[in-house]
Design an enzyme around this catalytic site. Sequence first.
Site, short mmCIF file in Angstrom:
data_model
loop_
_atom_site.label_atom_id
_atom_site.label_comp_id
_atom_site.label_asym_id
_atom_site.label_seq_id
_atom_site.Cartn_x
_atom_site.Cartn_y
_atom_site.Cartn_z
N ASP A 150 0.83 -1.20 0.00
CA ASP A 150 0.00 0.00 0.00
C ASP A 150 0.87 1.25 0.00
OD1 ASP A 150 -2.22 -1.70 0.20
OD2 ASP A 150 -2.04 -1.76 2.37
N HIS A 180 -5.38 -3.57 5.30
CA HIS A 180 -4.86 -3.94 3.99
C HIS A 180 -5.98 -4.50 3.11
CE1 HIS A 180 -1.94 -5.06 1.01
NE2 HIS A 180 -2.20 -6.36 1.13
#
Length: 336
Positions: A150, A180
Amino acid sequence: MKVTVCGAAGGIGQPLSLLLKLSPLVDELSLFDVVNAPGVGADLSHIDTNAKVTSHLPDDNGLAKALNGTDLVIIPAGVPRKPGMTRDDLFAINAGIVRDLAQGVAENAPNAFVLVISNPVNSTVPIFAEVLKKNGVFNARKLFGVTTLDLVRANTFISQLDSSNKIKPSNLNVPVIGGHSGETIVPLFSLGAPEFYKSLDDEQRDALVHRVQYGGDEVVQAKKGAGSATLSMAYSGFKLAEELIESINGKHSFVDSSFIYLSDEIEGAKEAKQLINNESINYISLPVKLGPRGVESIEYDVLNKINDHEKELLSTAIDQLTTNISKGVNFIKNQA
């Protein structure tokens, strides 16, 4: 330094194992998978770097042999996402895989550091922790959910908006907090690239955040159902592994995104819980300082610095995280 990769023959496992074989920080690379591990091991063993390669299948107590004496376990095992699948859709399959690997770690490498890549991370990390707790070997400083992808995407995507080409992704470290999966991912562009972020209008800002949150879908669609994010994930897993290995060896490191357990024994955990203002959240991705013990401290002050829009995003993330975490915890607690 012995590193074990569980799921080494998969789409993430193979490039991840290659990166580890190339690293001068790794002395021994142990590969485990349910199929094809010997082939991957033979291939990697031809590379002229110093790391010794061993490969193991489940037969003949292979998991125990793969884990015995290991310092670091990295787990990309599990099925990949397919078109239309969310990370939560993977839970039914991957939860059992992670549970069994966690039991193997508890029995054969209880003091190892563990990086969990297997999705959905928001649920699989709690599964791993619960198994280690059941076996009396849980150490919150040593268990990490890999959310580095990310951060990597946030750095890359904001740099691509810069028409002047002055912002280089390799020079950025955009913190990413939350979890996530989808809206649980909260990139903090206001902190990582403040000046350029201010130049974006609301539509550009929202599109940028959405792209980071759903970057995995972009890859799944581009591969037309033939795969998911494997190469970028392997790079991201290696990036965190390398930082952790350096820290184990005595070099303190700072990472801007890792999904960790908020143990009161870790400096900054209590303050983070207070700022999140949700007592049911024991896991979250936050910037952390690494050292020889693993997580040395949680850099909770980032929560004081985010802007109002990011606070709204975090609130949404926390609501979803609560469900994701409970799903993982209950998966273990409800088993006989």
